[in-house]
Design an enzyme around this catalytic site. Structure first.
Site, short mmCIF file in Angstrom:
data_model
loop_
_atom_site.label_atom_id
_atom_site.label_comp_id
_atom_site.label_asym_id
_atom_site.label_seq_id
_atom_site.Cartn_x
_atom_site.Cartn_y
_atom_site.Cartn_z
CE LYS A 121 57.97 99.95 -24.53
NZ LYS A 121 57.37 100.09 -25.85
CG HIS A 129 59.42 109.37 -20.80
ND1 HIS A 129 60.20 109.13 -19.69
CD2 HIS A 129 58.23 109.83 -20.32
CE1 HIS A 129 59.51 109.40 -18.60
NE2 HIS A 129 58.33 109.84 -18.95
NE ARG A 140 61.47 101.12 -34.06
CZ ARG A 140 62.12 102.05 -33.35
NH1 ARG A 140 63.28 102.50 -33.77
NH2 ARG A 140 61.62 102.51 -32.22
#
Length: 662
Positions: free
Chosen positions: A116, A235, A292
């Site tokens: 990230k 989350h 993906r």
């Protein structure tokens, strides 16, 4: 186009890929762990190979065994699904080295988006807007705490290699930072083998909107509209819908362009998802790119009429994108919910066991069930506890909501805890209906959303009692029919008594509510608490009966010491009280706190001999890919721990000796 494909995954996504392969005439090859030997994806595939023990690190994460199975099957390509090795660049490289096509993006794209931190730096250079934060390599706790202070609380700690809500914590104040960081790093290391984290400003009422992108090997990149995934807990996405409520055409174009720019920046090929966080003023910021297919891809398929797995297969075989950007359809509205084996009222604790009853609603062109299980299958402690995805489509969002509510209320599961009731309450919440969901809705409305109905309608108790007495009556009839002397008085089945009617008291409990029901046999019917009840039909679909002057239908399923009653609006799990069976048992056991499921001890948070307050954290377990904290049930003394950090524990194992204060 390929003729033989190996699916390097399990569960509903493996079944989903097999379905597309079957439609395209492609030979499907499944892999499975020892725990999945009888799994649905194994039953559906044309061919299957065992690749190791139950633990995913010894099976579904073993790239060498998967490639060996692909070679043995003569597979030309491997579809990784999502999770496991789907974003693992080493696996993609190993496929290439073995001469097998990896159905996913190039290794360079996986590498670029796999971290990230690195991805955000790349997006910044490409002009894609970013949330303020720290994405660097320095990882000392003191340095990261200083970065959080500079950004300003609240902040979000996020695993750099993460996904699926794992390794993420919101921190509201400086005093909580160190504990949250340690927890994130443990979970990130366990889930992704990398404890590197980044720190970002946490937007307090954001929406989570993602864009489905596709690229081909000829340099073309398009997007297939957006999905709104704002309804989340911990989350993790709970509800996904497309298109996003309130999305205007101009913002769709802007976000779609930013997503395509992100994909082009890494030379992207295949299916990918660019995720954005959207502030209340409409500003949007890049969060991450998942290289993906996503769990929520069915809502995109519903609004476009496309098969995204087929697109993946065609692009991986070298074909061009089937459509241009202007040709991408957008019709109606679709909503998906994730049905999990979990107990929302117990902080979403996962549930394991056998699906003794599994009856989803009937599929149609407007209702789809993606699942990796069938009735009789087990939800094991080894993998994600998803049972199914329920997806609906209709002309408008309002009609899609009504269709989804009807489907949720007709979905019946017995054998494991599940979130069907929670999902129905969430979908029916006025904020969701208004399309004003942000990522904090579930946490804010937990009191309303997580608790099941407080009381049970009288008719539900009557249905439970009716199921018990009719089952017993049917058993008596079967015994009488099998008797060698059907005229014997012992073979009578009409409940006749010499000195009066047959009365049978039954007791039930639902939470704090207890109810005694008296059943009297009256002719071919029953008198239940003075109300005349007549059975009109009784089969595998339930009991249809006349209660007083109204007709109603119920499904009542006994399991263990409970009767599960479905009345078309809710599911009530009633305890059937047998006073004699439990005579002498202690209603208030003392001494030990036990494991609710198998898992591993990852942290001890209290010292033996100390006095702690109620709800004080005592230890942390990792189970079913998530961390769970065991807390003190009352103020008292921690007498000692039975296990140490790193130990595996069984379901029901005593973890802590605890003595409540007088």
């Amino acid at each position: 186009m390929f003729t033989r494909i190996l699916i390097a995954n399990r569960g509903e996504i493996a079944c989903r890929i097999i379905r597309s392969c079957r439609r395209l005439g492609i030979h499907s090859v499944a892999v499975y762990s020892e725990a999945d030997a009888k799994a649905r994806h194994v039953r559906l595939a044309d061919e299957a190979f065992c690749i190791g023990p139950a633990a995913s690190r010894e099976s579904y994460l073993r790239a060498d065994r998967i490639i060996e199975a692909a070679r043995a099957a003569g597979a030309q390509a491997i579809h990784p699904g999502y999770g496991f090795l789907s974003e693992n660049e080493a696996f993609a490289e190993a496929c290439a080295a073995a001469g097998i096509v990896f159905i996913g993006p190039p290794v360079a794209a996986i590498r670029a988006m796999g971290s990230k931190s690195a991805a955000k730096s790349l997006m910044e250079k490409a002009g894609v807007p970013l949330v303020p934060g720290y994405h660097g390599d320095e990882q000392s706790p003191a340095f990261l705490r200083a970065q959080a202070e500079g950004i300003g609380y609240p902040v979000l700690i996020k695993a750099a290699a993460g996904g699926g809500g794992k390794g993420m914590r919101v921190v509201e104040r400086d005093a909580d930072f160190d504990a949250a960081l340690a927890s994130c790093q443990r979970e990130a290391s366990a889930s992704f083998g990398d404890q590197h984290v980044l720190i970002e400003k946490y937007l307090t009422s954001p929406r989570h909107i993602e864009i489905q992108v596709f690229g081909d090997t000829h340099g073309e990149v398009i997007h297939l509209n957006e999905r709104d995934c704002s309804a989340q807990r911990r989350h993790q996405k709970v509800v996904e819908e497309a298109p996003a409520p309130g999305m205007d055409p101009a913002r769709r174009v802007a976000m779609g362009k930013a997503a395509c720019d992100a994909a082009r920046a890494v030379g992207y090929v295949g299916a990918g998802t660019v995720e954005f966080i959207v502030d209340a003023d409409g500003s949007f910021y890049f969060m991450e790119m998942n290289t993906r297919l996503q769990v929520e891809h069915p809502v995109t398929e519903m609004i476009t009429g496309l098969d995204l797995v087929e697109w993946q297969l065609r692009i991986a075989s070298g074909e061009r994108l089937p459509l241009t950007q202007d040709e991408v359809p957008l019709r109606g509205h679709s909503i998906e919910v994730r049905v999990y084996a979990e107990e929302p009222e117990k902080d979403f604790l996962p549930s394991i066991g056998t699906l003794v009853h599994f009856s989803p609603p009937v599929e149609s062109s407007a209702l789809r069930i993606d699942t990796g299980v069938e009735q009789g299958d087990a939800i094991s402690p080894y993998y994600d506890p998803m049972i199914a995805k329920l997806i609906v489509h209709d002309d408008t969002r309002e009609r899609a909501i009504e269709r989804l509510l009807l489907a949720l209320r007709s979905f019946r599961i017995v054998g494991v805890g599940n979130n069907l009731g929670f999902l129905a309450r969430l979908i029916d919440h006025p904020v969701f209906r208004a399309g004003e969901v942000d990522t904090g809705l579930i946490a804010r409305e937990s009191e309303r959303l997580l608790k099941p109905p407080a009381t049970v309608p009288d008719a539900v108790f009557i249905a439970a009692a009716l199921r018990i007495v009719t089952s017993d009556a049917n058993r008596l009839i079967a015994d009488a029919n099998a008797s060698t002397d059907p005229r014997s008085p012992w073979s009578a089945t009409d409940g006749w008594r010499l000195n009066g009617a047959l009365e049978r008291p039954l007791e039930f409990r639902y939470g704090e509510q207890e109810r005694r029901v008296t059943v009297t046999r009256r002719g071919k019917g029953w008198l239940i608490d003075g109300v005349a009840v007549q059975v009109e039909s009784d089969d595998e679909h339930g009991i249809r009966c006349r209660i007083g002057d109204r007709t109603a239908s119920y499904v009542a399923i006994p399991f263990g010491e409970r009767m599960h009653v479905f009345d078309g609006n809710a599911h009530y799990a009633l305890d059937v009280i047998d006073r004699l069976a439990h005579a002498g048992e202690d209603d208030h056991p003392q001494g030990g706190l036990v494991a609710a499921m198998p898992g591993r001890i990852i942290a001890l948070l209290a010292e033996p001999g100390v006095t702690v307050d109620k709800d004080a954290p005592l230890l942390v377990m990792e189970a079913m890919k998530m961390e769970y904290t065991v807390r003190a049930p009352a103020k008292g003394v921690v007498k000692g721990f039975h296990y140490q950090v790193g130990d595996q524990v069984a379901d029901g194992a005593t973890l802590v000796d605890f003595e409540a204060a007088a």
